[in-house]
Motif scaffolding. Structure first.
Motif, PDB file in Angstrom:
ATOM      1  N   ILE A   1      18.545  49.633  29.037  1.00  0.00           N
ATOM      2  CA  ILE A   1      19.865  50.121  29.441  1.00  0.00           C
ATOM      3  C   ILE A   1      20.866  48.972  29.382  1.00  0.00           C
ATOM      4  CG2 ILE A   1      21.194  51.119  31.353  1.00  0.00           C
ATOM      5  CD1 ILE A   1      18.548  52.416  32.294  1.00  0.00           C
ATOM      6  N   ARG A   2      22.024  49.237  28.803  1.00  0.00           N
ATOM      7  CA  ARG A   2      23.089  48.242  28.756  1.00  0.00           C
ATOM      8  C   ARG A   2      23.833  48.239  30.089  1.00  0.00           C
ATOM      9  NH1 ARG A   2      24.281  46.921  23.381  1.00  0.00           N
ATOM     10  NH2 ARG A   2      25.497  45.244  24.316  1.00  0.00           N
ATOM     11  N   VAL A   3      24.213  47.034  30.557  1.00  0.00           N
ATOM     12  CA  VAL A   3      24.926  46.900  31.829  1.00  0.00           C
ATOM     13  C   VAL A   3      26.277  46.238  31.579  1.00  0.00           C
ATOM     14  CG1 VAL A   3      24.929  45.810  34.106  1.00  0.00           C
ATOM     15  CG2 VAL A   3      22.819  46.781  33.195  1.00  0.00           C
ATOM     16  N   GLY A   4      27.325  46.877  32.068  1.00  0.00           N
ATOM     17  CA  GLY A   4      28.654  46.285  32.017  1.00  0.00           C
ATOM     18  C   GLY A   4      29.104  45.896  33.411  1.00  0.00           C
ATOM     19  N   TYR A   5      29.639  44.673  33.559  1.00  0.00           N
ATOM     20  CA  TYR A   5      30.108  44.217  34.864  1.00  0.00           C
ATOM     21  C   TYR A   5      31.379  43.401  34.665  1.00  0.00           C
ATOM     22  CZ  TYR A   5      27.872  39.679  33.852  1.00  0.00           C
ATOM     23  OH  TYR A   5      27.511  38.486  33.300  1.00  0.00           O
ATOM     24  N   THR A   6      31.889  42.783  35.710  1.00  0.00           N
ATOM     25  CA  THR A   6      33.211  42.144  35.614  1.00  0.00           C
ATOM     26  C   THR A   6      33.158  40.662  35.972  1.00  0.00           C
ATOM     27  OG1 THR A   6      33.710  42.844  37.885  1.00  0.00           O
ATOM     28  CG2 THR A   6      34.449  44.291  36.103  1.00  0.00           C
ATOM     29  N   PRO A   7      32.493  39.834  35.168  1.00  0.00           N
ATOM     30  CA  PRO A   7      32.427  38.401  35.472  1.00  0.00           C
ATOM     31  C   PRO A   7      33.798  37.752  35.431  1.00  0.00           C
ATOM     32  CG  PRO A   7      31.663  38.816  33.241  1.00  0.00           C
ATOM     33  CD  PRO A   7      31.847  40.158  33.885  1.00  0.00           C
ATOM     34  N   ASP A   8      34.009  36.815  36.330  1.00  0.00           N
ATOM     35  CA  ASP A   8      35.208  35.973  36.371  1.00  0.00           C
ATOM     36  C   ASP A   8      36.451  36.672  36.923  1.00  0.00           C
ATOM     37  OD1 ASP A   8      36.035  33.337  36.034  1.00  0.00           O
ATOM     38  OD2 ASP A   8      37.091  33.813  34.185  1.00  0.00           O
ATOM     39  N   VAL A   9      36.380  37.988  37.165  1.00  0.00           N
ATOM     40  CA  VAL A   9      37.586  38.681  37.611  1.00  0.00           C
ATOM     41  C   VAL A   9      38.005  38.249  39.019  1.00  0.00           C
ATOM     42  CG1 VAL A   9      36.395  40.696  38.604  1.00  0.00           C
ATOM     43  CG2 VAL A   9      38.719  40.940  37.698  1.00  0.00           C
ATOM     44  N   LEU A  10      37.044  37.783  39.826  1.00  0.00           N
ATOM     45  CA  LEU A  10      37.353  37.392  41.203  1.00  0.00           C
ATOM     46  C   LEU A  10      37.148  35.902  41.458  1.00  0.00           C
ATOM     47  CD1 LEU A  10      35.778  40.379  43.176  1.00  0.00           C
ATOM     48  CD2 LEU A  10      38.200  39.927  42.778  1.00  0.00           C
ATOM     49  N   THR A  11      36.996  35.125  40.404  1.00  0.00           N
ATOM     50  CA  THR A  11      36.714  33.698  40.585  1.00  0.00           C
ATOM     51  C   THR A  11      37.795  33.004  41.400  1.00  0.00           C
ATOM     52  OG1 THR A  11      35.429  33.563  38.545  1.00  0.00           O
ATOM     53  CG2 THR A  11      36.363  31.512  39.383  1.00  0.00           C
ATOM     54  N   ASP A  12      39.050  33.166  41.001  1.00  0.00           N
ATOM     55  CA  ASP A  12      40.145  32.483  41.699  1.00  0.00           C
ATOM     56  C   ASP A  12      40.296  32.992  43.131  1.00  0.00           C
ATOM     57  OD1 ASP A  12      40.784  30.871  39.552  1.00  0.00           O
ATOM     58  OD2 ASP A  12      42.223  32.288  38.718  1.00  0.00           O
ATOM     59  N   ALA A  13      40.239  34.297  43.301  1.00  0.00           N
ATOM     60  CA  ALA A  13      40.403  34.878  44.639  1.00  0.00           C
ATOM     61  C   ALA A  13      39.293  34.414  45.576  1.00  0.00           C
ATOM     62  CB  ALA A  13      40.426  36.402  44.555  1.00  0.00           C
ATOM     63  N   THR A  14      38.063  34.401  45.078  1.00  0.00           N
ATOM     64  CA  THR A  14      36.934  33.992  45.921  1.00  0.00           C
ATOM     65  C   THR A  14      37.003  32.512  46.250  1.00  0.00           C
ATOM     66  OG1 THR A  14      35.589  35.690  44.835  1.00  0.00           O
ATOM     67  CG2 THR A  14      34.427  34.041  46.136  1.00  0.00           C
ATOM     68  N   ALA A  15      37.394  31.691  45.276  1.00  0.00           N
ATOM     69  CA  ALA A  15      37.530  30.259  45.521  1.00  0.00           C
ATOM     70  C   ALA A  15      38.611  29.986  46.565  1.00  0.00           C
ATOM     71  CB  ALA A  15      37.843  29.526  44.222  1.00  0.00           C
ATOM     72  N   GLU A  16      39.730  30.690  46.451  1.00  0.00           N
ATOM     73  CA  GLU A  16      40.802  30.518  47.428  1.00  0.00           C
ATOM     74  C   GLU A  16      40.349  30.953  48.820  1.00  0.00           C
ATOM     75  OE1 GLU A  16      44.061  32.672  45.775  1.00  0.00           O
ATOM     76  OE2 GLU A  16      44.261  31.310  44.063  1.00  0.00           O
ATOM     77  N   LEU A  17      39.596  32.047  48.881  1.00  0.00           N
ATOM     78  CA  LEU A  17      39.083  32.504  50.168  1.00  0.00           C
ATOM     79  C   LEU A  17      38.103  31.491  50.760  1.00  0.00           C
ATOM     80  CD1 LEU A  17      38.850  34.672  52.334  1.00  0.00           C
ATOM     81  CD2 LEU A  17      37.077  35.763  50.972  1.00  0.00           C
ATOM     82  N   ALA A  18      37.269  30.893  49.903  1.00  0.00           N
ATOM     83  CA  ALA A  18      36.311  29.893  50.379  1.00  0.00           C
ATOM     84  C   ALA A  18      37.031  28.703  51.001  1.00  0.00           C
ATOM     85  CB  ALA A  18      35.428  29.426  49.224  1.00  0.00           C
ATOM     86  N   VAL A  19      38.075  28.222  50.332  1.00  0.00           N
ATOM     87  CA  VAL A  19      38.846  27.094  50.866  1.00  0.00           C
ATOM     88  C   VAL A  19      39.552  27.503  52.153  1.00  0.00           C
ATOM     89  CG1 VAL A  19      40.773  25.524  50.407  1.00  0.00           C
ATOM     90  CG2 VAL A  19      39.130  26.042  48.596  1.00  0.00           C
ATOM     91  N   SER A  20      40.073  28.715  52.195  1.00  0.00           N
ATOM     92  CA  SER A  20      40.725  29.210  53.417  1.00  0.00           C
ATOM     93  C   SER A  20      39.749  29.256  54.578  1.00  0.00           C
ATOM     94  CB  SER A  20      41.303  30.609  53.173  1.00  0.00           C
ATOM     95  OG  SER A  20      42.271  30.593  52.161  1.00  0.00           O
ATOM     96  N   LEU A  21      38.541  29.763  54.316  1.00  0.00           N
ATOM     97  CA  LEU A  21      37.519  29.819  55.364  1.00  0.00           C
ATOM     98  C   LEU A  21      37.139  28.427  55.840  1.00  0.00           C
ATOM     99  CD1 LEU A  21      35.038  32.595  54.149  1.00  0.00           C
ATOM    100  CD2 LEU A  21      36.235  32.541  56.343  1.00  0.00           C
TER     101      LEU A  21
END
Length: 222
Positions: free
Chosen positions: A45-65
């Protein structure tokens, strides 16, 4: 018209969500740990996902935390609200600073690198990272050193978990992990809740084994 015909064929056939006719799974997420990947591979089965779409948001949240936790902002806000802010006390609610600190990153992937990139201007003295294998090309930007998990926990002033959830990383941050950390260290998890043994983390916080924790994820999540 061609797209409309294809859609008509798809709807007419009513391909079921599971079973032998399933050919493609598409998920609106970066992680795929919620999929039975062994079965997916077995069936081709082929799997489609969304790599890198949240990289910046997650990094910013990590620094905020990290900043919110190490500088004790929630506690300070609560003290202002309940009247605990009184006369001048120079060292009150100071917390811990990033300048000249050692930051350990568990998982130097896209998000781990984005976090290091944002933390570097704060005057971090050294970056350590751990994972399945060294990443010298990616680490060169931050002069980050590849070390064992034990060395990272023992030497880091701040630890940010940014790895994927795999059988190897499930429960990685456990009692042994926290006992090796400095008593002044701050722990931040923005990966998956199951990477952390939450009972062990609670005990580490309650006993003063570590200074604080900032969590973006828990198990279970609401």
């Amino acid at each position: 018209m061609r797209l409309a015909r294809l859609m008509k064929v798809f709807v007419t056939r009513r391909i079921p969500p599971e079973g032998p006719n399933l050919r493609v799974i598409s998920t609106l997420s970066v992680g795929v740990d919620h999929l039975a990947l062994d079965e997916v591979k077995k069936r081709g089965i082929r799997v489609g996902y969304t790599p890198d779409v949240l990289t910046d948001a997650t990094a910013e949240l990590a620094v905020s935390l990290l900043l919110t936790t190490c500088r004790r902002l929630p506690e300070a806000i609560e003290e202002v609200k309940n009247g605990g802010w009184t006369s001048w006390k120079p060292l009150w609610m100071c917390g811990y600073g990033l300048t000249q600190s050692t930051v350990g990153i568990v998982g130097l992937g896209r998000i781990g690198q984005a976090i290091a990139r944002r933390l570097k201007p704060f005057g971090v003295q050294k970056f350590l990272y751990t994972g399945r294998q060294p990443k010298p090309q990616e680490a060169a930007e931050f002069q980050a050193e590849f070390v064992s998990a034990s060395q990272l926990t023992a030497e880091s002033d701040f630890i940010v978990v940014a790895c994927s959830l795999t059988p190897e990383t499930k429960g990685l941050c456990n009692r042994d992990f926290f006992q090796k950390m400095k008593k002044t260290a701050v722990f931040v998890n923005i990966s998956r809740g199951d990477v952390v043994n939450q009972n062990d983390l609670y005990q580490a916080l309650a006993s003063g084994q570590i200074a604080a924790a900032g969590l973006d994820v828990t198990t279970p999540e609401p």
